[in-house]
Enzyme design. Sequence first.
Site, PDB file in Angstrom:
ATOM      1  CB  SER A 186       1.361  -4.517  -1.126  1.00 33.46           C
ATOM      2  OG  SER A 186       1.320  -3.031  -1.015  1.00 33.46           O
ATOM      3  CB  ALA A 219       3.356   5.807  -1.580  1.00 33.94           C
ATOM      4  N   PRO A 220       2.748   3.121  -3.259  1.00 31.71           N
ATOM      5  CG  PRO A 220       3.500   1.008  -4.245  1.00 31.71           C
ATOM      6  CD  PRO A 220       3.753   1.233  -2.832  1.00 31.71           C
ATOM      7  N   GLY A 221       0.774   2.465  -3.378  1.00 36.42           N
ATOM      8  CA  GLY A 221      -1.180   2.353  -2.981  1.00 36.42           C
ATOM      9  C   GLY A 221      -1.885   1.124  -3.915  1.00 36.42           C
ATOM     10  N   GLY A 222      -1.831   0.038  -3.615  1.00 35.90           N
ATOM     11  CA  GLY A 222      -1.620  -1.082  -3.847  1.00 35.90           C
ATOM     12  C   GLY A 222      -2.855  -1.239  -3.110  1.00 35.90           C
ATOM     13  CE  LYS A 303       4.730  -4.380   7.354  1.00 33.69           C
ATOM     14  NZ  LYS A 303       4.425  -4.961   6.640  1.00 33.69           N
TER      15      LYS A 303
END
Length: 351
Positions: A186, A219-222, A303
């Site tokens: 991401s 999360a996860p932190g991209g 989205k």
Amino acid sequence: MSGLIAYCRQGFEPELAAELRDRAVLLGIASDIHAQRNHGFVLLRCDPLHVDTLLQQLHWRRLIFARQTLRLHAELKTLNSRDRIAPILAALPKTPCFGDLWIEYPDSDMGKPLAGLARSFGNALRPVLRSAGRLSAQLHPQWPRLHVCFLSGDHVLLGSTRSVDSAPWQLGIPRLKLLPEAPSRSALKLEEALITLLTPNEREAKLRPGMCATDLGAAPGGWTWVLICQHLRVTSIDNAALRPPLLNHPLVQHVRADGFRWIPPRPMDWMVCDMVEQPRRVAERMAVWLREGWCRHMIFNLKLPMKKRWDETRLCLERFETQAAVPLTLRAKQLYHDREEITVYASNDAR
């Protein structure tokens, strides 16, 4: 033949066609739009007198679902594989001399197998164009650029654009590399958003070391990782854990909380959000952040549903702008690294 060529993500041709149609109607310009699902492009045909206006008003940066927009010169069908060059030369406009040549194909299942032909044909066409005085010997970015787009081995679209007005990547696709230390793919979405939705001058002015940012649903932190690579101090909001190398990073504060309910203790320079949630709910929450003065600039994803995606896009952006209730710079784009979503940049112009 006069009009526009617009490249898009495969499967989003109806959304781009609807966007082009609505924008042309607002300009009072009659148009004939041709789109086939999964072909990766849309054609807009119109009176030659209106092409310049459309190119200016339907600039690729202003369109949500277009990766690139080009002036359409000709559509050539049933080309002989033994000599594709002569018909192309004959179909080119008398002027101008082009400063660059791009051989392309749609980013689609039908277009990608043409990549090899595009490479070899460019090597054959380039010297012929130069000998005919149609292509400069050296790259001239200030001159129009010729685009030859293969739809099949015997079907070609000829278009052109000014380099300064066009996406700077072939097919309108930036080629970004995911670094091994990135927590997730991401990260590429936010990297692309920063180079697509902001100008170089805006990036320099609005992404300065030491600025404060919030990443909602981090999360996860991209996205947090992209921000700390810009030397921003990031408060990452998520009940889930962050991945290395963000753990104990001096620029990252991880707060375990719900991104939709958390309120910053002080105003932030930036807020980013890539949470998987109903687009209307996201748009409304993003508007609160601007209206309450919790941040100055933001990038967030919406989205989209499987059906009526253009209608939902318009509704969400209109609702966001109305509920933010502050002067805005607002830009949106379906990025190459997006999927069933669009990415929105908004900035409070009053602060």
